[in-house]
Design a protein around this motif. Structure first.
Motif, PDB file in Angstrom:
ATOM      1  N   HIS A  63       0.030  17.153   6.895  1.00  0.00           N
ATOM      2  CA  HIS A  63       1.196  17.150   7.779  1.00  0.00           C
ATOM      3  C   HIS A  63       1.075  16.032   8.821  1.00  0.00           C
ATOM      4  N   MET A  64      -0.094  15.893   9.414  1.00  0.00           N
ATOM      5  CA  MET A  64      -0.296  14.858  10.425  1.00  0.00           C
ATOM      6  C   MET A  64      -0.172  13.456   9.816  1.00  0.00           C
ATOM      7  N   ALA A  65      -0.679  13.277   8.603  1.00  0.00           N
ATOM      8  CA  ALA A  65      -0.558  11.979   7.923  1.00  0.00           C
ATOM      9  C   ALA A  65       0.911  11.657   7.659  1.00  0.00           C
ATOM     10  N   ALA A  66       1.672  12.660   7.249  1.00  0.00           N
ATOM     11  CA  ALA A  66       3.099  12.456   6.987  1.00  0.00           C
ATOM     12  C   ALA A  66       3.830  12.059   8.268  1.00  0.00           C
ATOM     13  N   ILE A  67       3.490  12.697   9.383  1.00  0.00           N
ATOM     14  CA  ILE A  67       4.098  12.351  10.673  1.00  0.00           C
ATOM     15  C   ILE A  67       3.765  10.902  11.027  1.00  0.00           C
ATOM     16  N   GLY A  68       2.516  10.518  10.843  1.00  0.00           N
ATOM     17  CA  GLY A  68       2.101   9.151  11.151  1.00  0.00           C
ATOM     18  C   GLY A  68       2.824   8.121  10.301  1.00  0.00           C
ATOM     19  N   ARG A  69       2.959   8.412   8.996  1.00  0.00           N
ATOM     20  CA  ARG A  69       3.676   7.478   8.117  1.00  0.00           C
ATOM     21  C   ARG A  69       5.137   7.349   8.531  1.00  0.00           C
ATOM     22  N   LYS A  70       5.755   8.480   8.857  1.00  0.00           N
ATOM     23  CA  LYS A  70       7.161   8.476   9.254  1.00  0.00           C
ATOM     24  C   LYS A  70       7.343   7.670  10.551  1.00  0.00           C
ATOM     25  N   ALA A  74       9.337   4.048  11.048  1.00  0.00           N
ATOM     26  CA  ALA A  74      10.427   3.917  12.018  1.00  0.00           C
ATOM     27  C   ALA A  74      10.160   2.769  12.982  1.00  0.00           C
ATOM     28  N   VAL A  75       8.948   2.679  13.492  1.00  0.00           N
ATOM     29  CA  VAL A  75       8.605   1.633  14.456  1.00  0.00           C
ATOM     30  C   VAL A  75       8.656   0.258  13.805  1.00  0.00           C
ATOM     31  N   SER A  76       8.194   0.162  12.561  1.00  0.00           N
ATOM     32  CA  SER A  76       8.142  -1.148  11.914  1.00  0.00           C
ATOM     33  C   SER A  76       9.526  -1.696  11.587  1.00  0.00           C
ATOM     34  N   GLN A  77      10.560  -0.887  11.678  1.00  0.00           N
ATOM     35  CA  GLN A  77      11.932  -1.361  11.468  1.00  0.00           C
ATOM     36  C   GLN A  77      12.401  -2.189  12.664  1.00  0.00           C
ATOM     37  N   ASN A  78      11.779  -2.028  13.814  1.00  0.00           N
ATOM     38  CA  ASN A  78      12.152  -2.742  15.029  1.00  0.00           C
ATOM     39  C   ASN A  78      11.383  -4.062  15.058  1.00  0.00           C
ATOM     40  N   ARG A  79      12.010  -5.117  14.548  1.00  0.00           N
ATOM     41  CA  ARG A  79      11.318  -6.406  14.398  1.00  0.00           C
ATOM     42  C   ARG A  79      10.891  -7.006  15.734  1.00  0.00           C
ATOM     43  N   GLY A  80      11.711  -6.836  16.760  1.00  0.00           N
ATOM     44  CA  GLY A  80      11.338  -7.353  18.080  1.00  0.00           C
ATOM     45  C   GLY A  80      10.088  -6.678  18.610  1.00  0.00           C
ATOM     46  N   HIS A  81      10.012  -5.364  18.417  1.00  0.00           N
ATOM     47  CA  HIS A  81       8.847  -4.604  18.867  1.00  0.00           C
ATOM     48  C   HIS A  81       7.603  -5.049  18.105  1.00  0.00           C
ATOM     49  N   MET A  82       7.735  -5.225  16.790  1.00  0.00           N
ATOM     50  CA  MET A  82       6.588  -5.637  15.976  1.00  0.00           C
ATOM     51  C   MET A  82       6.116  -7.039  16.373  1.00  0.00           C
ATOM     52  N   ALA A  83       7.059  -7.932  16.679  1.00  0.00           N
ATOM     53  CA  ALA A  83       6.694  -9.280  17.117  1.00  0.00           C
ATOM     54  C   ALA A  83       5.926  -9.219  18.439  1.00  0.00           C
ATOM     55  N   GLN A  84       6.374  -8.350  19.331  1.00  0.00           N
ATOM     56  CA  GLN A  84       5.703  -8.197  20.624  1.00  0.00           C
ATOM     57  C   GLN A  84       4.280  -7.677  20.430  1.00  0.00           C
ATOM     58  N   ILE A  85       4.112  -6.719  19.537  1.00  0.00           N
ATOM     59  CA  ILE A  85       2.778  -6.190  19.247  1.00  0.00           C
ATOM     60  C   ILE A  85       1.883  -7.300  18.710  1.00  0.00           C
ATOM     61  N   GLY A  86       2.422  -8.106  17.808  1.00  0.00           N
ATOM     62  CA  GLY A  86       1.650  -9.216  17.249  1.00  0.00           C
ATOM     63  C   GLY A  86       1.228 -10.222  18.308  1.00  0.00           C
ATOM     64  N   ARG A  87       2.154 -10.534  19.225  1.00  0.00           N
ATOM     65  CA  ARG A  87       1.809 -11.479  20.300  1.00  0.00           C
ATOM     66  C   ARG A  87       0.711 -10.922  21.189  1.00  0.00           C
ATOM     67  N   LYS A  88       0.827  -9.638  21.538  1.00  0.00           N
ATOM     68  CA  LYS A  88      -0.195  -9.019  22.386  1.00  0.00           C
ATOM     69  C   LYS A  88      -1.544  -9.002  21.685  1.00  0.00           C
ATOM     70  N   GLY A  89      -1.541  -8.712  20.395  1.00  0.00           N
ATOM     71  CA  GLY A  89      -2.791  -8.734  19.637  1.00  0.00           C
ATOM     72  C   GLY A  89      -3.411 -10.113  19.626  1.00  0.00           C
ATOM     73  N   GLY A  90      -2.582 -11.121  19.465  1.00  0.00           N
ATOM     74  CA  GLY A  90      -3.073 -12.500  19.473  1.00  0.00           C
ATOM     75  C   GLY A  90      -3.647 -12.891  20.818  1.00  0.00           C
ATOM     76  N   GLU A  91      -2.996 -12.440  21.905  1.00  0.00           N
ATOM     77  CA  GLU A  91      -3.486 -12.756  23.247  1.00  0.00           C
ATOM     78  C   GLU A  91      -4.854 -12.125  23.487  1.00  0.00           C
ATOM     79  N   SER A  92      -5.032 -10.889  23.046  1.00  0.00           N
ATOM     80  CA  SER A  92      -6.314 -10.230  23.284  1.00  0.00           C
ATOM     81  C   SER A  92      -7.414 -10.859  22.443  1.00  0.00           C
ATOM     82  N   ARG A  93      -7.032 -11.417  21.279  1.00  0.00           N
ATOM     83  CA  ARG A  93      -8.000 -12.121  20.436  1.00  0.00           C
ATOM     84  C   ARG A  93      -8.297 -13.497  20.985  1.00  0.00           C
ATOM     85  N   GLY A  94      -7.343 -14.032  21.775  1.00  0.00           N
ATOM     86  CA  GLY A  94      -7.542 -15.361  22.341  1.00  0.00           C
ATOM     87  C   GLY A  94      -7.197 -16.459  21.370  1.00  0.00           C
ATOM     88  N   ASP A  95      -6.215 -16.246  20.469  1.00  0.00           N
ATOM     89  CA  ASP A  95      -5.898 -17.288  19.499  1.00  0.00           C
ATOM     90  C   ASP A  95      -4.844 -18.259  20.003  1.00  0.00           C
TER      91      ASP A  95
END
Length: 128
Positions: A63-70, A74-95
């Motif tokens: 049940h918990m895995a199904a909730i996580g997948r759902k 849903a979150v990955s449909q928001n392209r702006g949000h995903m781009a922001q996550i990618g930028r933040k990840g890159g900043e913390s990596r220092g790339d």
């Protein structure tokens, strides 16, 4: 005649459809509040009940895995949000990625230029 386990009766509260059951239960709750005999949860009681329910639900791994997948879908449909996550990840990596569109890393910073990336991809021969 005794009723066998698993069969439902054609009489009573359990035989009613869910909409009727809810209506009757709602009337009982309203009456109890008007009479002053209804239990009202304190904040602490509500928190404790929430913890208990959460602990119970989280035991079901499928049940918990199904909730996580759902949620992930849903979150990955928001392209702006995903781009922001990618930028933040890159900043913390220092790339050297930036929030500003069109801005690229300057040479000398970690991340570097395309030429530096190409140089890094070539195998190096270290002396023995």
């Amino acid at each position: 005649m005794a009723q066998q386990h698993g069969q439902s009766s054609s009489r009573g509260f359990a035989a009613m459809d869910q909409k009727q059951q809810r209506a009757i239960a709602s009337m009982g709750g309203k009456a109890a509040h008007e009479k002053g005999t209804a239990h009202e949860f304190s904040s602490e009681e509500a928190r404790a009940a929430g913890r208990k329910g959460g602990a119970s639900v989280s035991q079901n791994r499928e049940h918990m895995a199904a909730i996580g997948r759902k949620g992930g879908a849903a979150v990955s449909q928001n392209r702006g949000h995903m781009a922001q996550i990618g930028r933040k990840g890159g900043e913390s990596r220092g790339d050297g990625q930036s929030d500003a569109p069109g801005e690229s890393a300057r040479e000398g910073e970690q991340g570097g230029s395309a030429a530096r990336h190409a140089d890094a991809a070539e195998p190096r021969h270290e002396p023995n």
